[in-house]
Write a protein that holds these residues in place. Structure first.
Motif, mmCIF file in Angstrom:
data_model
loop_
_atom_site.group_PDB
_atom_site.id
_atom_site.type_symbol
_atom_site.label_atom_id
_atom_site.label_comp_id
_atom_site.label_asym_id
_atom_site.label_seq_id
_atom_site.Cartn_x
_atom_site.Cartn_y
_atom_site.Cartn_z
ATOM 1 N N ALA A 1 31.955 38.024 32.638
ATOM 2 C CA ALA A 1 32.874 37.329 33.547
ATOM 3 C C ALA A 1 34.338 37.572 33.190
ATOM 4 O O ALA A 1 35.192 37.607 34.079
ATOM 5 N N VAL A 2 34.627 37.732 31.886
ATOM 6 C CA VAL A 2 36.030 37.875 31.466
ATOM 7 C C VAL A 2 36.361 39.286 30.986
ATOM 8 O O VAL A 2 37.460 39.520 30.482
ATOM 9 N N ASN A 3 35.456 40.216 31.158
ATOM 10 C CA ASN A 3 35.663 41.586 30.677
ATOM 11 C C ASN A 3 36.978 42.150 31.211
ATOM 12 O O ASN A 3 37.227 42.152 32.412
ATOM 13 N N GLY A 4 37.818 42.594 30.290
ATOM 14 C CA GLY A 4 39.102 43.151 30.673
ATOM 15 C C GLY A 4 40.205 42.131 30.810
ATOM 16 O O GLY A 4 41.375 42.488 30.972
ATOM 17 N N THR A 5 39.846 40.848 30.740
ATOM 18 C CA THR A 5 40.840 39.788 30.923
ATOM 19 C C THR A 5 41.666 39.565 29.664
ATOM 20 O O THR A 5 42.892 39.485 29.713
#
Length: 309
Positions: A186-190
């Protein structure tokens, strides 16, 4: 197959020099690359297996070593029972009675000194696991036999005991890793750096502060409370917290509603200190929509994460 350990192995092979964990020991900053972390996990897992440990209670201040023991126990298929350092003596005793662990790892000397009837003793030659003292249960009879856990139990997380005696929740490593993966996806790259603030004995911080960053191949800062400003379970020194934010510039945090309120006060006084934040999970208790909205108005990207256990 363990998807968390597989991810760490992947990063160790593809980006061996990338920093996985940053800590603070002996008055200096310590860094572990993914390659070094994997080696540590494998060595400590072998030590735990050699000690024939089936279940251990982990009680220590936040540190890289806390994370290594946790991950190594997972690799060795040993049950981990995290014990909050802010538990009272009675709560600790209750937790140990319920979990029936056969080893203690970490900061136990003060508790043992105040509980002379305890069934754990140091070995003839003091032993430690990655610089954390190890004590074993005295085998005196049937009353000291290990508890029977639910099948596939990898971790037992205990409630804070705010509404009675702490209650243990048996969790499998597969389930923990799937939860971590869902969050990572869900937060990949965030966010590319996380500052551990809550005690790692808190399931939300354990998962989001250690498992999720390592799955993503990013960096987690695991510092003791005197560096981050959080002392015990809730006592906060806002000045130290603000200093940690200014120095590390983390992109993600895990907070309780009370700590989110403290961050809001900091943001009102020094707005630039929250500029680096990309994701702030709020757990430990229900958080009001008003508090979340106030945070968003100050450019704090806060999201509720209550109810993991």
């Amino acid at each position: 197959m363990n998807i968390l350990l597989d991810a760490i192995t992947k990063w160790a092979k593809t980006t061996p020099g990338r920093v996985a964990l940053v800590g603070y020991e002996a008055n200096q900053t310590v860094e572990l690359t993914y390659s070094e972390l994997l080696n540590k996990i494998e060595l400590v897992a072998a030590e735990l297996i050699a000690q024939n440990i089936k279940a251990l209670a982990l009680r220590a201040e936040n540190s890289i070593n806390w994370a290594i023991v946790d991950l190594a126990a997972m690799a060795a298929d040993i049950v981990v029972v995290p014990i909050p350092t802010f538990f009272s003596d009675a709560q600790v005793e209750h937790t140990l009675e319920q979990s029936r662990v056969d080893a203690l790892v970490g900061d136990w000397q003060a508790w043992l000194a105040s509980n002379p009837k305890q069934s754990f003793n140091q070995q003839d030659h003091p032993f430690s696991i990655t610089n954390l003292p190890l004590l074993r249960r005295n085998q005196l009879g049937d009353e000291d036999t290990q508890a029977a856990y639910l099948p596939e139990t990898g971790k037992i997380t205990f409630t804070s005991g705010s509404t009675g005696q702490p209650k243990g929740v048996c969790l499998s490593n597969d389930h923990l890793c799937l939860v971590a993966k869902s969050l990572a996806d869900a937060v990949n790259g965030t966010a590319h750096s996380h500052l551990v603030l809550l005690p790692l004995s808190t399931l939300l911080e354990n998962i989001t502060g250690v498992y999720v960053p390592l799955m993503l191949g990013v960096t987690s800062y695991i510092l003791p409370g005197e560096q981050t400003g959080l002392l015990g379970s809730s006592q906060l020194e806002p000045g130290l917290f603000a200093q940690a934010l200014a120095t590390i510039k983390p992109e993600s945090l895990v907070l309780t509603p009370a700590l989110l309120l403290a961050l809001i006060h900091i943001a009102k006084q020094q707005p630039s200190l929250v500029d680096s934040l990309k994701f702030v999970a709020v757990g430990g208790a229900r958080v009001s929509s008003q508090l979340i909205n106030t945070a968003h108005a100050l450019n704090i990207p806060a999201f509720e994460g209550y109810g993991l256990s």
